[in-house]
Motif scaffolding. Structure first.
Motif, PDB file in Angstrom:
ATOM      1  N   CYS B  48     -10.554 -35.711 -18.674  1.00  0.00           N
ATOM      2  CA  CYS B  48      -9.056 -35.618 -19.027  1.00  0.00           C
ATOM      3  C   CYS B  48      -9.221 -35.959 -20.877  1.00  0.00           C
ATOM      4  O   CYS B  48      -9.828 -36.950 -21.093  1.00  0.00           O
ATOM      5  N   LEU B  49      -8.552 -35.318 -21.568  1.00  0.00           N
ATOM      6  CA  LEU B  49      -8.474 -35.540 -23.045  1.00  0.00           C
ATOM      7  C   LEU B  49      -7.353 -36.504 -23.423  1.00  0.00           C
ATOM      8  O   LEU B  49      -7.335 -36.763 -24.719  1.00  0.00           O
ATOM      9  N   CYS B  51      -4.161 -36.403 -23.824  1.00  0.00           N
ATOM     10  CA  CYS B  51      -3.451 -35.594 -24.886  1.00  0.00           C
ATOM     11  C   CYS B  51      -2.344 -36.398 -25.201  1.00  0.00           C
ATOM     12  O   CYS B  51      -1.509 -37.040 -24.516  1.00  0.00           O
ATOM     13  N   CYS B  56       0.465 -31.493 -18.737  1.00  0.00           N
ATOM     14  CA  CYS B  56       0.306 -31.854 -17.352  1.00  0.00           C
ATOM     15  C   CYS B  56       1.605 -32.599 -16.919  1.00  0.00           C
ATOM     16  O   CYS B  56       2.090 -32.289 -15.501  1.00  0.00           O
ATOM     17  N   PRO B  67      -2.118 -38.707 -17.163  1.00  0.00           N
ATOM     18  CA  PRO B  67      -3.376 -39.176 -18.437  1.00  0.00           C
ATOM     19  C   PRO B  67      -3.322 -40.967 -17.984  1.00  0.00           C
ATOM     20  O   PRO B  67      -4.475 -41.501 -17.944  1.00  0.00           O
ATOM     21  N   CYS B 109      -2.580 -27.629 -17.687  1.00  0.00           N
ATOM     22  CA  CYS B 109      -3.438 -28.578 -18.365  1.00  0.00           C
ATOM     23  C   CYS B 109      -4.264 -27.841 -19.641  1.00  0.00           C
ATOM     24  O   CYS B 109      -4.902 -26.955 -19.300  1.00  0.00           O
ATOM     25  N   VAL B 110      -4.453 -28.735 -20.776  1.00  0.00           N
ATOM     26  CA  VAL B 110      -5.101 -28.275 -21.858  1.00  0.00           C
ATOM     27  C   VAL B 110      -6.270 -27.731 -21.619  1.00  0.00           C
ATOM     28  O   VAL B 110      -6.739 -26.785 -22.081  1.00  0.00           O
ATOM     29  N   VAL B 111      -7.131 -28.478 -20.778  1.00  0.00           N
ATOM     30  CA  VAL B 111      -8.627 -28.308 -20.774  1.00  0.00           C
ATOM     31  C   VAL B 111      -8.725 -26.870 -20.110  1.00  0.00           C
ATOM     32  O   VAL B 111      -9.711 -26.124 -20.298  1.00  0.00           O
ATOM     33  N   ILE B 120      -6.712 -32.742 -11.209  1.00  0.00           N
ATOM     34  CA  ILE B 120      -5.560 -33.801 -11.198  1.00  0.00           C
ATOM     35  C   ILE B 120      -5.564 -34.007  -9.471  1.00  0.00           C
ATOM     36  O   ILE B 120      -5.286 -35.294  -9.337  1.00  0.00           O
TER      37      ILE B 120
HETATM   38  S1  SF4 Z   1      -3.127 -31.829 -19.924  1.00  0.00           S
HETATM   39 FE1  SF4 Z   1      -5.217 -32.261 -19.013  1.00  0.00          FE
HETATM   40  S2  SF4 Z   1      -6.313 -32.834 -20.255  1.00  0.00           S
HETATM   41 FE2  SF4 Z   1      -4.283 -33.293 -21.142  1.00  0.00          FE
HETATM   42  S3  SF4 Z   1      -3.445 -35.182 -20.455  1.00  0.00           S
HETATM   43 FE3  SF4 Z   1      -3.025 -33.620 -18.712  1.00  0.00          FE
HETATM   44  S4  SF4 Z   1      -4.658 -33.737 -17.526  1.00  0.00           S
HETATM   45 FE4  SF4 Z   1      -5.504 -34.667 -19.339  1.00  0.00          FE
END
Ligand code: SF4
Ligand SMILES: Cc1cc2nc3c(=O)[nH]c(=O)nc-3n(C[C@H](O)[C@H](O)[C@H](O)COP(=O)(O)OP(=O)(O)OC[C@H]3O[C@@H](n4cnc5c(N)ncnc54)[C@H](O)[C@@H]3O)c2cc1C
Ligand SMILES: Cc1cc2nc3c(=O)[nH]c(=O)nc-3n(C[C@H](O)[C@H](O)[C@H](O)COP(=O)(O)OP(=O)(O)OC[C@H]3O[C@@H](n4cnc5c(N)ncnc54)[C@H](O)[C@@H]3O)c2cc1C
Ligand code: SF4
Ligand code: FES
Lengths: 294, 495
Positions: B48-49, B51, B56, B67, B109-111, B120
């Motif tokens: 997880c980044l 963000c 998410c 997160p 999710c950005v990833v 998740i």
């Molecule tokens: S979008 Fe993905 S990477 Fe970003 S906070 Fe949510 S789970 Fe983490």
């Protein structure tokens, strides 16, 4: 959890017995034509049974059961006064529409004798002229004759072998009643599908309104599984939420009878297994004392 | 965080989860997805980044601080992760298993833009399972407010509303028509996806909050909704009766023996445990060649249950293509692994009679996708002359459900033209003090949405009853109108 205590039991013959179950709230809510789903124990099947009578003052409902297969035979062996049912949900189904018929025939055959009683009584309370037609195989199987006599203006008992009343089927009783009364407004027929079909046929020519109470195989009784679907006219209806009462002249009885055969093999397996272990288990659980789980 | 993570610095591959072998599992009802171990969960948390503007959270219908809980997992503070999740989601062990994550949290999710998204759901399930095995519960200090709340239906909507009202100090009773509580979680979703023990654990938690369950109670018939407010003395009522009424096929032969709804198959198998017949009394129809119509979650469950019951062939018929299948991606994938035959772009035309009132074959037609319809999906059109027949002795239909009619039959509640209950923005129905939510309002949806609706209705109910929080109340609002920072403890009456 609720406790559904059996407060009275009476055996009418070696296949038919009555259970009176304490459920004050249901006794208050029940109306003629409605049914319950019973589970006698935790591994049991959910089986539909008509509320054959209810006593609001005592807070009880009455079930009259014919032992025809595993679940009902097991109930016959294990349900005793002081015992409890694992599950009891209802009243289910739409109450019978109480018409303003002035003269009605109430027909009951086999397991339909008891369920037709509350309907006959409701007609009587509505000051209609009530003709009862009850069918039994023979004299020994007759029950509730007094109950019916107390509310019927005429009662015709039919036995297959002529050992009591007239010899013949309920359709013979219906014909007899129709011969003497040209002004019948309504017929209610409850019993095996074959009997209801024949009853509906008997009144079709004269165009007399004929209500039947259908008994397809059910699971939930709440409109969720679709197992109880029946064909009425052009429509598919769910007997548990749209019925169980329908216009007998519109019901596709052949469809119902085919569908009732669906689990015949499984029913046979269950019944055979039950019969084999029957005596052993019946004595083991008698009299049933269930722990009070508050 | 010490170092700022980037898509390049995180583990590139999603941590795999152990699954039962397809061949073995398709003969039993053991749970297929074995869930993460502690190490696997911690490893996945590295992906997880964190963000600054987490997409998410917006993708989750109840806006879990995703997160936030992932960070706790990374710190091995699992209890902390649990506290964060249960701030909004009552049923992490359930949702982690059954949410269509690819359309919700993980879908955005950005990833996921360059790699497989952060798992998740699997992490959420890990935390939920850990809570169950360690018997963690967050029981707040509850101050009785002497209001009585009645809940109709024990599915996720009813459970969520019950929990919130109990935490607010109300005396809560849940009425369920079946002999066991849980709604679809109990009778619909099979054990290999959601073990009964998980549902039991969640219900037990509600009982610890003081919620009472009354099974065998068909509301509408035993007593009506108006009677609940008058004779039974409830101050407010929530209706979460679901949308279980199966849609019929409406093609010739649909009432033959051997043709049944997925609901019937699943109820017999799951709730009535008919797979143990004849050790239990309820029989189950066993087909050799089973055809299931539909491609939603219900259809996938029916397919996989039929396989496990020993069918030689199990075929799925769906009139659109795989891309349009409404089921969770994982379920379609698992079904494929287990040897289910998929006939995409095929629709049933007629079910054929063997001469004794039972099904012997099904006639189908091939479809092609035309212009998009109102739902945005491309409309399937039959291809002339492409009819084909499949031999089958059991046809299961899973083509959708409708509103259950009982509450409508027995009250004056305002329904829409499709029989669903109409509500206002706070989920209050046309009857003051009576709220509704979940499938009975929206039509068949998801577990998490039903749960969100239950919570939203609870919020409306608290306002209606004049119960408010003391202490800080957050400002951010979430998609279901539930404040993510709302505190679930120490409430007092304002009147
Ligand atoms: S979008 Fe993905 S990477 Fe970003 S906070 Fe949510 S789970 Fe983490
Ligand atoms: C609305 C409704 C009301 C009913 N009321 C009563 C009642 O008041 N008293 C009573 O004794 N029975 C009643 N029945 C029938 C009762 O539910 C069945 O007899 C029972 O489910 C049989 O279970 P079993 O395990 O004992 O027999 P099974 O082993 O399941 O079946 C044994 C035999 O009974 C037949 N059968 C199975 N299910 C039904 C059914 N639903 N209707 C008719 N025959 C069936 C089978 O074809 C088979 O021949 C009612 C059914 C319905 C749907
Ligand atoms: C087979 C199947 C698989 C699914 N898989 C998924 C999945 O993987 N992921 C996902 O997110 N969603 C899934 N869903 C959808 C999801 O389960 C539902 O959207 C959700 O359960 C709806 O919750 P609810 O509380 O509104 O109603 P339900 O869960 O339907 O619960 C309603 C309850 O109310 C009871 N009830 C009804 N009428 C009355 C009454 N008159 N009196 C008392 N009680 C009553 C019912 O018996 C039932 O227990 C699936 C659904 C099915 C059928
Ligand atoms: S509740 Fe469902 S959508 Fe929300 S974070 Fe959990 S798995 Fe994702
Ligand atoms: S018994 Fe299931 S729908 Fe009627």
């Amino acid at each position: 959890m609720n406790r559904f205590e059996i407060v009275a039991r009476e055996d009418y013959s070696d296949v038919t017995f009555m259970l009176e179950v304490l459920h004050p709230m249901m006794a208050r809510a029940a109306n003629p034509g409605q049914f319950v789903i019973v589970m006698s124990h935790a591994e049991g099947e959910r089986i539909p049974l008509t509320i054959a009578d209810f006593d609001r003052a005592k807070g009880t409902i009455t079930l009259v059961i014919q032992a025809v297969g595993k679940s009902t035979m097991e109930m016959q062996a294990t349900c005793h006064v002081g015992g409890v049912l694992h599950g009891l949900a209802g009243p289910m189904g739409i109450p019978s529409h109480l018409s303003d018929a002035r003269k009605a025939i109430c027909v009951g055959g086999g397991l339909g004798v008891a369920p037709v009683f509350p309907q006959a009584r409701a007609f009587k309370q509505n000051e209609a002229y009530v003709i009862g037609v009850l069918g039994f195989r023979n004299k020994d199987l007759i029950f509730w004759e007094d109950k019916f006599r107390s509310i019927c203006d005429e009662l015709i008992i039919c036995t297959d072998d002529g050992s009591a009343g007239i010899k013949g089927f309920v359709t013979d009783g219906i014909d007899l009643a129709l011969k003497h009364h040209q002004d019948i407004d309504e017929v209610i027929a409850i019993g095996p599908p074959m009997m209801m079909k024949a009853s509906a046929d008997a009144t079709r020519a004269a165009g007399i309104k004929t209500m039947v109470s259908l008994n397809p195989i059910m699971v939930d009784g709440t409109g969720m599984c679709g197992g109880c679907r029946v064909k009425v006219g052009e429509e598919v209806r769910f007997a548990c939420v749209d019925g169980p009462d329908f216009d007998g002249h519109a019901v596709d009885f052949d469809d119902l009878m085919v569908r009732l055969r669906r689990y015949r093999e499984e029913e046979r397996i269950a019944t055979e297994r039950w019969s084999e272990t029957c005596r052993m288990r019946a004595t083991a659980v008698e009299p049933i004392e269930m722990p009070d789980i508050g | 965080m010490a170092k700022k993570r980037t898509v390049r610095s995180i583990p590139q591959e999603r941590t795999p989860v152990r699954e039962l072998d397809p061949l073995q599992r398709s003969a039993n009802f053991d749970e297929v997805n074995c869930g993460y171990t502690e190490n696997e969960a911690v490893l996945e948390s590295q992906r997880c980044l964190f963000c600054p503007d987490p997409k998410c959270i917006a993708g989750c219908p109840v806006s879990i601080n995703i997160p936030g809980f992932i960070e706790r997992i990374g710190e091995k503070d699992f209890r902390g992760a649990y506290d964060i999740i249960t701030g909004t989601n009552l049923l992490p062990a359930v949702c982690g298993r059954v949410c269509p994550q690819e359309n919700q949290c993980e879908g955005v999710c950005v990833v996921g833009e360059s790699l497989t998204p952060v798992a998740i759901g699997r992490m959420e399930r890990f935390v939920g399972d850990m809570a169950i095995s360690n018997r963690w519960v967050n029981i707040p200090f509850i101050e009785s407010v002497r209001f009585r709340v009645g809940i109709v239906g024990s599915g996720p909507a009813g459970m969520a509303c019950a929990a919130d009202m109990a935490k607010a100090g109300c005396d809560v009773t849940v009425y369920e028509a079946f002999h066991e509580a849980g709604g679809v979680l109990r009778y619909g979703i099979p054990e290999f996806r959601l073990p009964n023990s998980v549902v039991d654990a969640e219900i037990e938690k509600l009982e610890m909050l003081g919620v009472k369950f009354e099974c065998n109670t068909l509301v509408g018939r035993l007593f009506t909704i108006p009677q609940m407010l008058t004779e039974l003395g409830f101050d407010a009522v929530f209706i979460g009766t679901g949308a279980g009424y199966p849609t019929m096929l409406g093609i010739p032969g649909d009432s033959l023996n051997g043709v049944l709804s997925a609901n019937e198959l699943l109820t017999r198998c799951n709730l009535m445990r008919a797979r143990d017949f004849p050790n239990v009394d309820t029989p189950l129809p066993l087909g050799k060649h089973v055809v299931v119509i539909g491609a939603g979650n219900t259809a996938m469950d029916a397919l996989r249950v039929s396989k496990r019951l020993g069918a030689a062939s199990v075929t799925c018929l769906y009139r659109r293509s795989k891309a349009e299948a409404p089921a969770r991606a994982e379920e379609v994938h698992h079904a494929e692994q287990e040897g289910i035959d998929f006939h995409w772009l095929s629709a049933p035309v007629e079910i054929l009679d063997d001469g004794n009132g039972s099904v012997c074959a099904i006639r189908c037609i091939k479809m092609e996708l035309g212009e998009p319809d109102r739902s945005g999906r491309r409309r399937p059109m039959p291809i002339g002359g492409s009819e084909f027949e499949l031999e089958t002795d059991q046809v299961v239909f899973a083509i959708g459900t409708n509103a259950n009619p009982i509450i409508g039959q027995t009250s004056d509640l305002k329904l829409n033209n499709r029989g669903y209950i109409e509500t206002d923005g706070d989920l209050m129905t046309s009857m003051a003090g009576v709220f509704a939510g979940g499938d009975i309002v929206t039509g068949a949806a998801t577990v998490i949405e039903a749960m969100g609706a239950g919570r939203k209705a609870a919020r409306g109910m608290k306002a209606f009853l004049g119960i408010r929080d003391i202490g800080p109340i957050g400002t951010g609002t979430a998609r279901f109108g539930i404040d993510t920072r709302e505190h679930n403890y120490r409430r007092v009456r304002t009147m």
